[in-house]
Every structure is written in C-alpha cells, then in structure tokens.
Design a protein around this motif. Structure first.
Motif, PDB file in Angstrom:
ATOM      1  N   LEU A 120       0.832  -1.197   0.000  1.00  0.00           N
ATOM      2  CA  LEU A 120       0.000   0.000   0.000  1.00  0.00           C
ATOM      3  C   LEU A 120       0.868   1.249   0.000  1.00  0.00           C
ATOM      4  CD1 LEU A 120      -2.987   0.758   0.030  1.00  0.00           C
ATOM      5  CD2 LEU A 120      -2.885   0.850   2.525  1.00  0.00           C
ATOM      6  N   VAL A 121       1.926   1.247   0.799  1.00  0.00           N
ATOM      7  CA  VAL A 121       2.856   2.375   0.834  1.00  0.00           C
ATOM      8  C   VAL A 121       3.518   2.558  -0.527  1.00  0.00           C
ATOM      9  CG1 VAL A 121       5.043   3.190   1.782  1.00  0.00           C
ATOM     10  CG2 VAL A 121       3.291   2.291   3.309  1.00  0.00           C
ATOM     11  N   GLU A 122       3.893   1.462  -1.163  1.00  0.00           N
ATOM     12  CA  GLU A 122       4.518   1.549  -2.483  1.00  0.00           C
ATOM     13  C   GLU A 122       3.564   2.158  -3.502  1.00  0.00           C
ATOM     14  OE1 GLU A 122       5.736  -2.420  -3.345  1.00  0.00           O
ATOM     15  OE2 GLU A 122       7.557  -2.304  -2.116  1.00  0.00           O
ATOM     16  N   ASP A 123       2.282   1.807  -3.408  1.00  0.00           N
ATOM     17  CA  ASP A 123       1.293   2.362  -4.329  1.00  0.00           C
ATOM     18  C   ASP A 123       1.140   3.863  -4.111  1.00  0.00           C
ATOM     19  OD1 ASP A 123      -1.065   1.836  -6.280  1.00  0.00           O
ATOM     20  OD2 ASP A 123      -1.979   2.980  -4.652  1.00  0.00           O
ATOM     21  N   ILE A 124       1.095   4.278  -2.847  1.00  0.00           N
ATOM     22  CA  ILE A 124       0.965   5.702  -2.531  1.00  0.00           C
ATOM     23  C   ILE A 124       2.181   6.466  -3.040  1.00  0.00           C
ATOM     24  CG2 ILE A 124       0.813   7.391  -0.654  1.00  0.00           C
ATOM     25  CD1 ILE A 124      -0.546   5.111   0.987  1.00  0.00           C
ATOM     26  N   MET A 125       3.365   5.912  -2.822  1.00  0.00           N
ATOM     27  CA  MET A 125       4.592   6.563  -3.268  1.00  0.00           C
ATOM     28  C   MET A 125       4.608   6.727  -4.785  1.00  0.00           C
ATOM     29  SD  MET A 125       6.694   7.257  -0.694  1.00  0.00           S
ATOM     30  CE  MET A 125       8.395   7.088  -1.211  1.00  0.00           C
ATOM     31  N   ALA A 126       4.118   5.723  -5.494  1.00  0.00           N
ATOM     32  CA  ALA A 126       4.098   5.774  -6.956  1.00  0.00           C
ATOM     33  C   ALA A 126       3.184   6.889  -7.448  1.00  0.00           C
ATOM     34  CB  ALA A 126       3.651   4.432  -7.528  1.00  0.00           C
ATOM     35  N   LEU A 127       2.111   7.147  -6.727  1.00  0.00           N
ATOM     36  CA  LEU A 127       1.177   8.204  -7.116  1.00  0.00           C
ATOM     37  C   LEU A 127       1.698   9.583  -6.734  1.00  0.00           C
ATOM     38  CD1 LEU A 127      -2.371   6.849  -6.225  1.00  0.00           C
ATOM     39  CD2 LEU A 127      -1.341   7.084  -8.480  1.00  0.00           C
ATOM     40  N   ASP A 128       2.204   9.687  -5.501  1.00  0.00           N
ATOM     41  CA  ASP A 128       2.604  10.988  -4.973  1.00  0.00           C
ATOM     42  C   ASP A 128       3.892  11.506  -5.590  1.00  0.00           C
ATOM     43  OD1 ASP A 128       1.631  10.548  -1.476  1.00  0.00           O
ATOM     44  OD2 ASP A 128       0.447  10.708  -3.287  1.00  0.00           O
ATOM     45  N   GLY A 129       4.829  10.600  -5.819  1.00  0.00           N
ATOM     46  CA  GLY A 129       6.139  11.034  -6.253  1.00  0.00           C
ATOM     47  C   GLY A 129       6.882  11.764  -5.162  1.00  0.00           C
ATOM     48  N   THR A 130       6.520  11.535  -3.913  1.00  0.00           N
ATOM     49  CA  THR A 130       7.164  12.213  -2.796  1.00  0.00           C
ATOM     50  C   THR A 130       8.048  11.252  -2.039  1.00  0.00           C
ATOM     51  OG1 THR A 130       5.402  11.679  -1.253  1.00  0.00           O
ATOM     52  CG2 THR A 130       5.164  13.721  -2.503  1.00  0.00           C
ATOM     53  N   GLU A 131       8.919  11.798  -1.208  1.00  0.00           N
ATOM     54  CA  GLU A 131       9.769  10.992  -0.334  1.00  0.00           C
ATOM     55  C   GLU A 131       9.479  11.400   1.106  1.00  0.00           C
ATOM     56  OE1 GLU A 131      11.286   8.767  -3.332  1.00  0.00           O
ATOM     57  OE2 GLU A 131      11.645   8.531  -1.186  1.00  0.00           O
ATOM     58  N   SER A 132       8.232  11.480   1.436  1.00  0.00           N
ATOM     59  CA  SER A 132       7.817  11.941   2.755  1.00  0.00           C
ATOM     60  C   SER A 132       8.421  11.081   3.851  1.00  0.00           C
ATOM     61  CB  SER A 132       6.290  11.925   2.864  1.00  0.00           C
ATOM     62  OG  SER A 132       5.875  12.223   4.170  1.00  0.00           O
ATOM     63  N   GLY A 133       8.897  11.744   4.903  1.00  0.00           N
ATOM     64  CA  GLY A 133       9.524  11.041   6.003  1.00  0.00           C
ATOM     65  C   GLY A 133       8.586  10.103   6.729  1.00  0.00           C
TER      66      GLY A 133
END
Length: 266
Positions: free
Chosen positions: A155-168
């Motif tokens: 789920l985190v990987e999916d969110i990262m793919a959409l956001d393009g962010t490196e949020s802490g």
C-alpha cells in the motif's frame, strides 16, 4: 493552489467558527459570492485545500474543505469505508451552508464523493451551480482493483508511486501505524463504491486530469458527460495523478472563472 499530497497534520486543522466535524473554514468570507466545497483524495485531509482556500477568498469565494474521520483532529473517530454513508453525512453537515450559490470540487476518490453529495443536494431542491471532478473515473466506470487488500508495504509503495514524494512518514513506523488505517479505509470506500442509476445532474460538469495519470486515462474522464444534462468540459494538464500541484495558478483561475460564470447563469 494545493499542497503536496497530505496524509498527516497540516495548517488550519481546526474548525472555523461554525465548521462542525465535517466542514472546515480556513478563510471565512463575510459575504461570499459563492462557496466551493472541496473533497480530498483517499488518505487526504482538509488541509490539502488550504492554499486554494486562501487564493479564492481573495476573489470573494469561500472554500469549505471536507474533513473525513480517522485523520488529523478526527483521528480518534472510526473510519467510514462506504462512500454512500459518507455522502449522507456530508450532505447533512452542508445543508446550513447552502444558502447561497455553491459548487463542489473533488479529486480522485473525492470526485465520486462530490458527485454523490451533488446528487443529494439536487434531490433536496438545492442544486449546485457546478461540479468539478479531478483524476477519477465516472461513477458508472469505477472498478475494484483490490488495492485496499494490499499489505502495508504494498500500500505504501502504491501511494509513493502516485505521490512522487519521499515523505519522512513512510520511514516512521509509528506514524505509519496512525495514518495507514485511514488510507486503507478510503481505498476500500473508493473501490467498493457502486453507482446507483438516477436522475442526471442539471449543472455543468468540469472534468480535469493529468495526461500521465496512472490511475485513469484521459478517455475515462469523458464518461462524466453522461452524468449531467448541463454542459460538459474536459481539461487535460501535463503530469500524473497529482498534476494539480504543478498547475496551481492555472487551475485556481479556471475554477474562479467557471464558478463565476455558473453562479451568474444560475
């Protein structure tokens, strides 16, 4: 216009003077020409629309972002993994604010929710002046990709793919434990939504999307035209699912102009 995708606390989380649990008022306008009700994406929060609220307040438009339960100051409340139930709750909370022209804007999951609230408002005799939908399939085209059944890591990987962010926050186990339930609940609500046929909207529908959005193709946005008897417009911008953050000024101006035209016609 809008902040980077927001899954944590942000500015202006407290209610306005009479905001209530669901509705926020970051920049109250004493005598607004119109109101714009904004619905965040899955996992998002009301503060995503803080910049848009600030900019439109200067144009006499009061922005009312919706705060879903299970996050920020509503973190202790249970999540609601059902868009129909959420739409009922939001429509009820909004009723006292519909005393002047209003429109609705929703991004991703928020677009479907905005549409369902628009249907309820029209049925109650208070039709919106316009509906803005962003980055989302038309209601009758929603599919269940099973994303809400992914593991936490997936789920985190999916969110990262959409956001393009490196949020802490993605590297903070304690913070993830706080935010993932709300994100997963929203994903479930968005994917298990089922369109119930009924009267079409009377208002204009303005669809916006990013050309490279991995969630929804440009062609899918065209299907929103079948949900209104009013005018339909599609705008395509460079970028992915969160194209809005790269085109803030253009989108803000476009919303203001179209809202002014719609409220004038109404």
């Amino acid at each position: 216009m809008m902040e980077s995708p927001d899954h944590g606390d942000g500015p202006g989380d407290a209610d306005g003077a009479d905001g209530g649990s669901w509705i926020r008022g970051f920049h109250p306008v004493p005598d607004p020409a119109a109101r714009l009700v904004c619905f965040p994406h899955a996992g998002g929060s009301a503060s995503f629309f803080f910049p848009l609220s600030r900019e439109l307040a200067q144009r006499g438009v009061e922005v009312l972002p919706v705060q879903y339960p299970g996050r920020q100051d509503r973190r202790a409340e249970p999540n609601i993994p059902d868009l129909a139930v959420m739409a009922d709750r939001v429509a009820e909370a909004l009723a006292p604010r519909l005393d002047r022209p209003f429109a609705l804007f929703g991004h991703s999951m928020g677009a479907t929710l905005a549409y369902e609230v628009a249907r309820r408002a029209q049925e109650a005799g208070r039709p919106p002046a316009a509906l803005f939908v962003s980055g989302r399939r038309a209601p009758h085209r929603v599919v269940d990709d099973g994303l809400h059944l992914l593991s936490d890591r997936e789920l985190v990987e999916d969110i990262m793919a959409l956001d393009g962010t490196e949020s802490g926050m993605f590297g903070d186990p304690e913070l993830l434990e706080l935010v993932l339930p709300a994100i997963r609940s929203d994903y479930r609500a968005a994917e298990t939504y089922r369109f119930v046929p009924g009267p079409r909207l009377d208002c204009p529908v303005h669809a916006l999307t990013g050309f490279s959005d991995p969630r929804v193709s440009v062609g899918e946005l065209r299907h929103w035209a079948g949900h209104t008897d009013g005018p339909f417009e599609l705008q395509v911008f460079p970028g992915g699912h969160f194209y809005l953050t790269d085109h803030a000024e253009t989108i803000t101006t476009g919303i203001a102009e179209r809202l002014a035209a719609a409220t004038s016609a109404a």
